[in-house]
Scaffold this active site. Sequence first.
Site, PDB file in Angstrom:
ATOM      1  N   GLU A  38       0.830  -1.207   0.000  1.00  0.00           N
ATOM      2  CA  GLU A  38       0.000   0.000   0.000  1.00  0.00           C
ATOM      3  C   GLU A  38       0.869   1.265   0.000  1.00  0.00           C
ATOM      4  O   GLU A  38       1.781   1.399   0.827  1.00  0.00           O
ATOM      5  CB  GLU A  38      -0.929  -0.011   1.219  1.00  0.00           C
ATOM      6  CG  GLU A  38      -1.803   1.206   1.345  1.00  0.00           C
ATOM      7  CD  GLU A  38      -2.593   1.482   0.067  1.00  0.00           C
ATOM      8  OE1 GLU A  38      -3.152   0.542  -0.499  1.00  0.00           O
ATOM      9  OE2 GLU A  38      -2.608   2.657  -0.352  1.00  0.00           O
ATOM     10  N   THR A  82      -6.096   2.208  -5.259  1.00  0.00           N
ATOM     11  CA  THR A  82      -5.788   0.781  -5.153  1.00  0.00           C
ATOM     12  C   THR A  82      -6.554  -0.030  -6.178  1.00  0.00           C
ATOM     13  O   THR A  82      -6.001  -0.929  -6.822  1.00  0.00           O
ATOM     14  CB  THR A  82      -6.138   0.264  -3.748  1.00  0.00           C
ATOM     15  OG1 THR A  82      -5.243   0.829  -2.808  1.00  0.00           O
ATOM     16  CG2 THR A  82      -6.040  -1.247  -3.681  1.00  0.00           C
ATOM     17  N   HIS A 199      -0.870   3.530   4.922  1.00  0.00           N
ATOM     18  CA  HIS A 199      -1.874   4.302   4.169  1.00  0.00           C
ATOM     19  C   HIS A 199      -2.055   5.673   4.811  1.00  0.00           C
ATOM     20  O   HIS A 199      -2.073   5.802   6.032  1.00  0.00           O
ATOM     21  CB  HIS A 199      -3.213   3.548   4.164  1.00  0.00           C
ATOM     22  CG  HIS A 199      -4.245   4.126   3.241  1.00  0.00           C
ATOM     23  ND1 HIS A 199      -4.843   5.350   3.450  1.00  0.00           N
ATOM     24  CD2 HIS A 199      -4.781   3.667   2.095  1.00  0.00           C
ATOM     25  CE1 HIS A 199      -5.696   5.607   2.482  1.00  0.00           C
ATOM     26  NE2 HIS A 199      -5.690   4.604   1.637  1.00  0.00           N
ATOM     27  N   ASP A 258       1.348   0.152  -5.018  1.00  0.00           N
ATOM     28  CA  ASP A 258       0.154   0.402  -5.845  1.00  0.00           C
ATOM     29  C   ASP A 258       0.069   1.833  -6.372  1.00  0.00           C
ATOM     30  O   ASP A 258      -0.445   2.068  -7.479  1.00  0.00           O
ATOM     31  CB  ASP A 258      -1.134   0.013  -5.111  1.00  0.00           C
ATOM     32  CG  ASP A 258      -1.384   0.816  -3.822  1.00  0.00           C
ATOM     33  OD1 ASP A 258      -2.524   0.787  -3.339  1.00  0.00           O
ATOM     34  OD2 ASP A 258      -0.443   1.460  -3.332  1.00  0.00           O
ATOM     35  N   HIS A 259       0.580   2.818  -5.593  1.00  0.00           N
ATOM     36  CA  HIS A 259       0.544   4.212  -6.041  1.00  0.00           C
ATOM     37  C   HIS A 259       1.309   5.056  -5.021  1.00  0.00           C
ATOM     38  O   HIS A 259       1.886   4.509  -4.072  1.00  0.00           O
ATOM     39  CB  HIS A 259      -0.911   4.710  -6.151  1.00  0.00           C
ATOM     40  CG  HIS A 259      -1.738   4.428  -4.939  1.00  0.00           C
ATOM     41  ND1 HIS A 259      -1.507   5.032  -3.711  1.00  0.00           N
ATOM     42  CD2 HIS A 259      -2.741   3.534  -4.726  1.00  0.00           C
ATOM     43  CE1 HIS A 259      -2.358   4.544  -2.829  1.00  0.00           C
ATOM     44  NE2 HIS A 259      -3.105   3.633  -3.403  1.00  0.00           N
TER      45      HIS A 259
END
Length: 436
Positions: A38, A82, A199, A258-259
Site C-alpha cells: 500500500e 488501489t 496508508h 500500488d501508487h
Amino acid sequence: DGTDINSVLNYTKSHQVPANPEYFGQAKGKNVIILHLESFQQFLIDFKVNGQEVTPFLNSLYHNKNTLAFSNFYHEVGQGKTSDAENMLETGVFGLPEGSVFTSLGTDNTFQGAPAILQQSAGYSSAVFHGNVGSFWNRNHVYKNLGYNYFFDSSYFNTSTEANIGYGLKDKLLFAESIKYLEQLQQPFYTKFITVTNHFPFPLADSDTDFQRPETDDKAVNNYFATAHYLDQAVKEFFDYLNKSGLAKNTLVMIYGDHYGLSDKDNKSLATLMNRSSDDWTALDNMNLQRVPFMLHMDGLKGGIQTQYGGEIDVLPTLLHLLGINTNKYVLFGQDLMSSKLQQLVAFRNNNFVTNKYTVLGGNGANGSIYDNETGELLTELSPALTKQINQWQAEVDHALSLSDSLNMKNLLRFYTPSGFKPVDPSQFNYLDQVN
Ligand code: GP9
Ligand code: MN
C-alpha cells in the site's frame, strides 16, 4: 456495440510484443504470491532517515541475485487508487478517467482476468487476503467476475481494535493470520496479499515501531517512514515463513507499490530529507516520485536491476510470459517488460507520459512541458523531428486510453471471447454473498 471491440483488438494485437525467450516459462507451474504494498513509493528503496535504513529487507530483496527489480516502473492509477492498480494488474486494462471501474462497472462488466486465465490454462486455484471489509471498492463482486476462488476479507481475521488501524488489520497480523488459509489452498495457487498499514495519514502506535521518525513540518511525511518501516518488517516476517515452510522453493513472489503515498503538496517537506532545496523542486521531481517498486523474486530466477521504463499496465503480460502462457489471444494494453521489443512508453491517466528519454507533461504533446530524464532539464527548443515524435507518442497514448475507456464503459469483452477461454460464471463463487 461490437464494432468497437475490433478497434480495441486491432490496437492490442498490434501493440503486443514477443516474450523474452530467456524468461518465457521460467516460472511455469510455480505458485504466485503477489504482495501489494500500500502507498509504497520507489524512492523508499535504499533510503535512509536519521541514519536508519527505512526498508532494510526490501532493499536486500531489491539487490538479490534472484530478483528482477525494476528501477523505472510507474504507477498509472487515477481516482480509483488501489482498485485501479488491481484492475491493471489483474486484467491488463486501464482504470477510468474518473472514479473507479471496480465500483462503477465491476459488478456487471465482463472481465478476462488473471485468476480465470490461470485456472483455465494451468489449473491454478486463487485467493485474495485483505484485512478490510470485502465490500470496499466493491471487491466482493469484482473478484467473482475475475474468477477468484476465495476472498479472505476482515471477517476471517482478528477484528479487535488493537489489531486494526486505519483501513484494517495491521500488516504483520494479515500475513500471520492468513497462513492457515494459504496452507489449505490447492497448488499451484495464485494469491494476492493487500496490505493497508502504510496508508495516508500513516498512523502507527508507538508500540508497533521503534523507528525514529524525521521531524519535518509535515506530519504525514514524518509518519510515512514509520509505517513503511513497519510494512518492511511485515514482509520480512512473511518471507521468513515462506523460506521455513519450503513454499519459497516453488513460488514466484511479485511485489509492487500500488501508487504514491505522499502527494505533491508533501514533496516540498520531503525534499529536505533528500538534501534538496524545495526552491528548485520541479514538476519532473514530482513525476519521478510516481515510480513504485516492481519486483519478481524466485529461487533460481536470473535477477538483476532492470532499468527499462514501464508501468502497472505491463505487469500481466510480463507475469503470464514468465508462467509460460501465451498472451496474444488476450486483450492486454501493456507489454512484457522483459521483451526486447518493449516500447518504453508509459501512459498516465491524465495523458501525461514518460519514455526512457523524456517526461512529457500537460497531455498536449510538444505543446506541454518536456523534460530530459537524464539531465532533468526542461526543454524549450524542440527540433522538428523531436516535435513530430513527441506528438506521435501523445497520439498513441490518447488512443490507447480512449480504447481502454470504451472497453470498460461499453463492456466490450461481452463481444470477444479468446479462443479456448470460457467466460467466468460469478455465481459459482459464494464468498461474501451477504455483503451488499
Ligand atoms: C482499502 C485499501 C486502501 O481496502 O485497499 O485503498 P486505497 O485508499 O489505497 O485505494
Ligand atoms: Mn492504495
